[in-house]
Design an enzyme around this catalytic site. Sequence first.
Site, PDB file in Angstrom:
ATOM      1  N   ASN A 218       0.816  -1.222   0.000  1.00 20.27           N
ATOM      2  CA  ASN A 218       0.000   0.000   0.000  1.00 20.27           C
ATOM      3  C   ASN A 218       0.844   1.264   0.000  1.00 20.27           C
ATOM      4  O   ASN A 218       0.422   2.298  -0.509  1.00 20.27           O
ATOM      5  CB  ASN A 218      -0.927  -0.003   1.225  1.00 20.27           C
ATOM      6  CG  ASN A 218      -2.013  -1.040   1.120  1.00 20.27           C
ATOM      7  OD1 ASN A 218      -2.913  -0.930   0.303  1.00 20.27           O
ATOM      8  ND2 ASN A 218      -1.928  -2.075   1.941  1.00 20.27           N
TER       9      ASN A 218
ATOM     10  N   ASP B 144       1.180 -11.316  -0.449  1.00 23.40           N
ATOM     11  CA  ASP B 144       2.270 -11.079   0.500  1.00 23.40           C
ATOM     12  C   ASP B 144       2.189 -12.027   1.686  1.00 23.40           C
ATOM     13  O   ASP B 144       3.219 -12.543   2.149  1.00 23.40           O
ATOM     14  CB  ASP B 144       2.276  -9.620   0.956  1.00 23.40           C
ATOM     15  CG  ASP B 144       0.954  -9.183   1.577  1.00 23.40           C
ATOM     16  OD1 ASP B 144      -0.090  -9.852   1.365  1.00 23.40           O
ATOM     17  OD2 ASP B 144       0.945  -8.143   2.273  1.00 23.40           O
TER      18      ASP B 144
END
Length: 262
Positions: free
Chosen positions: A9, A109
């Site tokens: 992000n 991830d």
Amino acid sequence: MLLAVDVGNSNISLGIFRGERLEMRAKISVRTRRSADEYAAILYDLLRMHRIAREEIDGCILASVVPELTELVEEAVGLAARREVLRVGPGIRTGFRIRIDDPSQLGGDLAADTLAALTEYGSPLVLIDAGTVTTIAAVDEERTYLGGCILPGIRASAQLLKETTALLPSIELGKGEEACLGRSSADAMRCGLLLGSAMMVDGFIDRYSALPGMAGAVCVATGGSAALVTARCRRGIRLDPDLTLKGLRYLYETNPPRRRRI
């Protein structure tokens, strides 16, 4: 050589592996207005700066938690390396079982983190990834991902306090030693954010370790804020800042490689 890319992000993390050795690490700030060509140019320049010729790269893998950037960065990696890119997503073999309602919701991830932690530290384990958000997950002795929790990241929480209050100051996390009793607004904020986050992590570790199949779980942490949080935890936690990149390498090795040039 393998190029591993983790789109988060806040940052895009890059790693170049020569065999098992991580030879290059780099970060690119996330900007959604960049084009694929711009990302490719940045990546190409990073390779040149580290004296890595793109002809040396024979594989690429990418994980992303930012849907609007996934295809764009994948295209950029393909342009820079002239290789097809293996994207972590539904259908990829992870090497462990996933026991959540919709396994496709497990972020790439976290899949990489879990495989790397299982490979290097064994099971059962409690896995902490402290970045823009903090995730804490449990993997039992049978190598089954049981689920976990998602908490606000410590830096995002600090920014939210500043933006939503009129009198609280901006603070620098990790500056000085915070006491459990803050005697100024800044100290009280650091106390709440740092010690509060550590207490939450310790508390979830205690609860997850009491679950069936979780006795004696090893605790592993990664992410940009992991060191800030784990330094204040009472539980023993192994810090591995390269866990996600290493996990991407393991995922690439677990799945059929795509070596064709484009």
